[in-house]
Design a protein around this motif. Structure first.
Motif, mmCIF file in Angstrom:
data_model
loop_
_atom_site.group_PDB
_atom_site.id
_atom_site.type_symbol
_atom_site.label_atom_id
_atom_site.label_comp_id
_atom_site.label_asym_id
_atom_site.label_seq_id
_atom_site.Cartn_x
_atom_site.Cartn_y
_atom_site.Cartn_z
ATOM 1 N N GLN A 6 -27.695 -7.953 -19.443
ATOM 2 C CA GLN A 6 -26.877 -6.792 -18.699
ATOM 3 C C GLN A 6 -27.411 -6.394 -17.371
ATOM 4 O OE1 GLN A 6 -27.600 -3.432 -21.767
ATOM 5 N NE2 GLN A 6 -26.965 -5.261 -22.692
ATOM 6 N N PRO A 7 -27.345 -7.254 -16.177
ATOM 7 C CA PRO A 7 -27.971 -6.864 -15.123
ATOM 8 C C PRO A 7 -27.056 -5.452 -14.649
ATOM 9 C CG PRO A 7 -26.507 -8.726 -14.738
ATOM 10 C CD PRO A 7 -26.686 -8.694 -16.123
ATOM 11 N N GLN A 8 -26.010 -5.392 -14.798
ATOM 12 C CA GLN A 8 -25.088 -4.499 -14.589
ATOM 13 C C GLN A 8 -24.005 -3.962 -15.485
ATOM 14 O OE1 GLN A 8 -23.667 -4.132 -10.725
ATOM 15 N NE2 GLN A 8 -22.669 -2.243 -10.737
ATOM 16 N N LEU A 9 -24.146 -2.968 -16.267
ATOM 17 C CA LEU A 9 -23.154 -2.804 -17.284
ATOM 18 C C LEU A 9 -21.683 -2.047 -16.752
ATOM 19 C CD1 LEU A 9 -25.209 -1.178 -19.955
ATOM 20 C CD2 LEU A 9 -24.212 -3.340 -20.108
ATOM 21 N N PRO A 10 -20.682 -2.918 -17.102
ATOM 22 C CA PRO A 10 -19.316 -2.307 -16.958
ATOM 23 C C PRO A 10 -18.920 -0.740 -17.175
ATOM 24 C CG PRO A 10 -19.132 -4.245 -18.395
ATOM 25 C CD PRO A 10 -20.479 -3.739 -18.444
ATOM 26 N N LEU A 16 -24.973 -3.241 -24.882
ATOM 27 C CA LEU A 16 -23.950 -4.444 -25.232
ATOM 28 C C LEU A 16 -24.703 -5.231 -26.208
ATOM 29 C CD1 LEU A 16 -22.142 -5.960 -22.096
ATOM 30 C CD2 LEU A 16 -21.101 -4.587 -23.983
ATOM 31 N N LEU A 17 -24.227 -5.266 -27.338
ATOM 32 C CA LEU A 17 -24.647 -6.487 -28.488
ATOM 33 C C LEU A 17 -23.776 -7.378 -28.811
ATOM 34 C CD1 LEU A 17 -26.141 -4.051 -31.064
ATOM 35 C CD2 LEU A 17 -27.354 -5.215 -29.143
ATOM 36 N N PRO A 18 -24.051 -8.723 -28.959
ATOM 37 C CA PRO A 18 -23.096 -9.528 -29.329
ATOM 38 C C PRO A 18 -22.849 -9.658 -30.702
ATOM 39 C CG PRO A 18 -25.183 -10.724 -29.032
ATOM 40 C CD PRO A 18 -25.318 -9.275 -28.833
ATOM 41 N N LEU A 19 -21.418 -9.550 -31.199
ATOM 42 C CA LEU A 19 -20.906 -9.367 -32.675
ATOM 43 C C LEU A 19 -21.166 -10.830 -33.213
ATOM 44 C CD1 LEU A 19 -19.720 -7.557 -34.665
ATOM 45 C CD2 LEU A 19 -17.408 -8.388 -33.883
ATOM 46 N N PHE A 105 -15.225 -2.711 -27.260
ATOM 47 C CA PHE A 105 -15.322 -4.289 -27.240
ATOM 48 C C PHE A 105 -15.287 -4.854 -25.932
ATOM 49 C CE2 PHE A 105 -14.072 -3.189 -31.595
ATOM 50 C CZ PHE A 105 -14.785 -3.851 -32.300
ATOM 51 N N ILE A 106 -15.968 -6.095 -25.758
ATOM 52 C CA ILE A 106 -15.686 -6.630 -24.406
ATOM 53 C C ILE A 106 -16.189 -8.175 -24.686
ATOM 54 C CG2 ILE A 106 -18.119 -6.257 -23.784
ATOM 55 C CD1 ILE A 106 -16.880 -5.749 -20.951
ATOM 56 N N LEU A 107 -15.404 -8.850 -23.934
ATOM 57 C CA LEU A 107 -15.848 -10.457 -23.775
ATOM 58 C C LEU A 107 -16.845 -10.431 -22.695
ATOM 59 C CD1 LEU A 107 -12.658 -12.631 -24.142
ATOM 60 C CD2 LEU A 107 -14.669 -12.333 -25.803
ATOM 61 N N ALA A 108 -18.047 -11.104 -22.919
ATOM 62 C CA ALA A 108 -19.045 -11.251 -22.017
ATOM 63 C C ALA A 108 -19.804 -12.483 -22.034
ATOM 64 C CB ALA A 108 -19.899 -9.870 -22.251
ATOM 65 N N LYS A 109 -20.350 -12.764 -20.599
ATOM 66 C CA LYS A 109 -21.316 -14.035 -20.806
ATOM 67 C C LYS A 109 -22.701 -13.612 -21.185
ATOM 68 C CE LYS A 109 -18.316 -15.902 -16.888
ATOM 69 N NZ LYS A 109 -18.457 -16.365 -15.474
ATOM 70 N N LEU A 110 -22.995 -14.414 -22.217
ATOM 71 C CA LEU A 110 -24.390 -14.006 -22.726
ATOM 72 C C LEU A 110 -25.584 -14.770 -21.960
ATOM 73 C CD1 LEU A 110 -23.613 -14.007 -26.567
ATOM 74 C CD2 LEU A 110 -23.551 -12.151 -24.883
ATOM 75 N N GLN A 111 -25.408 -15.861 -21.390
ATOM 76 C CA GLN A 111 -26.353 -16.694 -20.637
ATOM 77 C C GLN A 111 -25.888 -16.984 -19.211
ATOM 78 O OE1 GLN A 111 -28.865 -17.656 -22.280
ATOM 79 N NE2 GLN A 111 -28.523 -16.752 -24.201
ATOM 80 N N PRO A 112 -26.857 -16.746 -18.384
ATOM 81 C CA PRO A 112 -26.588 -16.990 -16.944
ATOM 82 C C PRO A 112 -26.379 -18.252 -16.827
ATOM 83 C CG PRO A 112 -28.594 -15.625 -17.263
ATOM 84 C CD PRO A 112 -28.151 -16.078 -18.534
ATOM 85 N N GLY A 113 -25.165 -18.671 -15.778
ATOM 86 C CA GLY A 113 -24.837 -20.028 -15.576
ATOM 87 C C GLY A 113 -24.140 -20.643 -16.604
ATOM 88 N N ASN A 114 -23.845 -19.985 -17.907
ATOM 89 C CA ASN A 114 -22.749 -20.211 -18.799
ATOM 90 C C ASN A 114 -21.560 -19.512 -18.692
ATOM 91 O OD1 ASN A 114 -21.654 -21.083 -21.373
ATOM 92 N ND2 ASN A 114 -23.643 -21.455 -22.339
ATOM 93 N N ASP A 115 -20.544 -20.323 -18.625
ATOM 94 C CA ASP A 115 -19.191 -19.620 -18.458
ATOM 95 C C ASP A 115 -18.456 -19.075 -19.907
ATOM 96 O OD1 ASP A 115 -19.137 -19.527 -15.771
ATOM 97 O OD2 ASP A 115 -18.273 -21.563 -15.711
ATOM 98 N N CYS A 120 -18.451 -8.941 -27.624
ATOM 99 C CA CYS A 120 -19.614 -8.124 -27.678
ATOM 100 C C CYS A 120 -19.197 -6.581 -28.177
ATOM 101 C CB CYS A 120 -20.498 -7.937 -26.395
ATOM 102 S SG CYS A 120 -21.344 -9.528 -25.993
ATOM 103 N N PHE A 121 -20.056 -5.747 -28.191
ATOM 104 C CA PHE A 121 -19.632 -4.127 -28.429
ATOM 105 C C PHE A 121 -20.775 -3.295 -27.965
ATOM 106 C CE2 PHE A 121 -22.019 -5.333 -32.094
ATOM 107 C CZ PHE A 121 -22.563 -4.152 -32.455
ATOM 108 N N ASP A 122 -20.373 -2.215 -27.568
ATOM 109 C CA ASP A 122 -21.337 -1.202 -27.250
ATOM 110 C C ASP A 122 -21.554 -0.312 -28.413
ATOM 111 O OD1 ASP A 122 -22.810 1.110 -26.471
ATOM 112 O OD2 ASP A 122 -21.340 1.684 -24.698
ATOM 113 N N PRO A 123 -22.807 -0.309 -28.765
ATOM 114 C CA PRO A 123 -23.420 0.492 -30.212
ATOM 115 C C PRO A 123 -23.330 1.892 -29.949
ATOM 116 C CG PRO A 123 -25.286 -0.866 -29.057
ATOM 117 C CD PRO A 123 -23.892 -1.126 -28.317
ATOM 118 N N VAL A 124 -23.463 2.446 -28.767
ATOM 119 C CA VAL A 124 -23.833 3.720 -28.369
ATOM 120 C C VAL A 124 -22.660 4.810 -29.207
ATOM 121 C CG1 VAL A 124 -24.012 5.380 -26.793
ATOM 122 C CG2 VAL A 124 -25.041 3.318 -26.386
ATOM 123 N N PRO A 125 -21.434 4.401 -29.130
ATOM 124 C CA PRO A 125 -20.527 5.444 -29.799
ATOM 125 C C PRO A 125 -20.680 5.555 -31.384
ATOM 126 C CG PRO A 125 -19.220 3.534 -28.968
ATOM 127 C CD PRO A 125 -20.749 3.410 -28.162
#
Length: 264
Positions: A6-10, A16-19, A105-115, A120-125
């Motif tokens: 997560q270089p920069q979170l939305p 962010l954690l992958p579900l 929730f959010i759809l996110a790329k987990l690996q650089p260079g992989n589309d 994923c989800f934000d565990p904080v709340p």
């Protein structure tokens, strides 16, 4: 459980954690009763699909700088959201942009260079966890439940709408009809001291009128003209949002007691 890269979170997201069924097999989803995550956000991204619904409640403008994006203004100043009360709830019927509704929730790329994108989800709340009650995320076979599949489908549709929005913005840039926005709003008790709001972009109505009849017909047929008009109509709500801020005591003043208004 390792966090996703997560270089920069939305906006809104603190982590962010992958579900996945390995780590979250027995987890459930609770109810997000609080709108605290929205409370200090004055601008929320909207997709072009949402313009017609959103323009009834908020001004829709475009961010300044390169690659402008459409945003719905919940307030006219940084950190001001006029729709979230002190009880951290939205206490009226408004259209809540899909960007906010998908949280945490959010759809996110987990690996650089992989589309490939993963849910994923934000565990904080603390919406997801090993709760006694709630909606199960996975069934006994480790497959996504109807709830989880629904979340995934919603996030996928949001990404698809984002692509349509990207094309819409690219077309606006090609037409060269965007301009730097500025709006001056005066209070009855301060007629000589307007609040000046800048830091956004908007469609230039003069340039829109100068487009050829052929181009306007094309924009009408592909639905873009309706979206442009929705944006322009929504600008009338700038004063409404200002009045909301004023009634809530959220219009900032500088050290000299003068208006200190700005969107940026």
């Amino acid at each position: 459980m390792a966090s996703a890269p997560q270089p920069q979170l939305p906006l809104f997201y603190k982590d962010l954690l992958p579900l996945n069924s390995r780590d979250h097999a027995d987890w459930k989803a609770g109810t997000l009763d609080s709108a605290e995550y929205l409370s200090v956000t004055h601008a929320i991204p909207v997709t072009s699909d949402e313009f017609v619904d959103a323009q009834r409640h908020f001004p829709i403008v475009f961010t300044s700088g390169e690659n402008p994006l459409p945003i719905a203004l919940f307030g006219l100043n940084e950190g001001v959201n006029t729709f979230v009360g002190e009880d951290m709830k939205i206490n009226e019927a408004i259209y809540l942009p899909a960007y906010a509704r998908r949280y945490p929730f959010i759809l996110a790329k987990l690996q650089p260079g992989n589309d490939d994108m993963s849910l994923c989800f934000d565990p904080v709340p603390g919406l997801l966890g090993k709760f006694d009650e709630g909606l199960a995320l996975f069934d006994d076979a480790g497959q996504p439940t109807e709830y989880t599949q629904g979340v995934l489908d919603f996030c996928r549709r949001f990404e698809e709408a984002g692509q349509r929005t990207k094309l819409f913005m690219e077309e606006l840039e090609k037409l060269n009809i965007l301009m730097d926005g500025e709006i001056a709003i005066t209070r009855g008790d301060m007629p000589d001291t307007p609040f000046i709001y800048r830091g956004f972009r908007m469609v230039d109505e003069n340039k829109l009128r100068e487009l050829s009849a052929e181009k306007l017909e094309e924009l009408s047929k592909n639905g873009m003209l309706m979206l442009i008009h929705a944006h322009l109509f929504s600008l009338n709500l700038m004063r409404t949002i200002f009045e909301r801020q004023l009634s809530q005591g959220k219009v900032p003043m500088n050290a000299q007691g003068e208006p200190a208004a700005a969107l940026n």
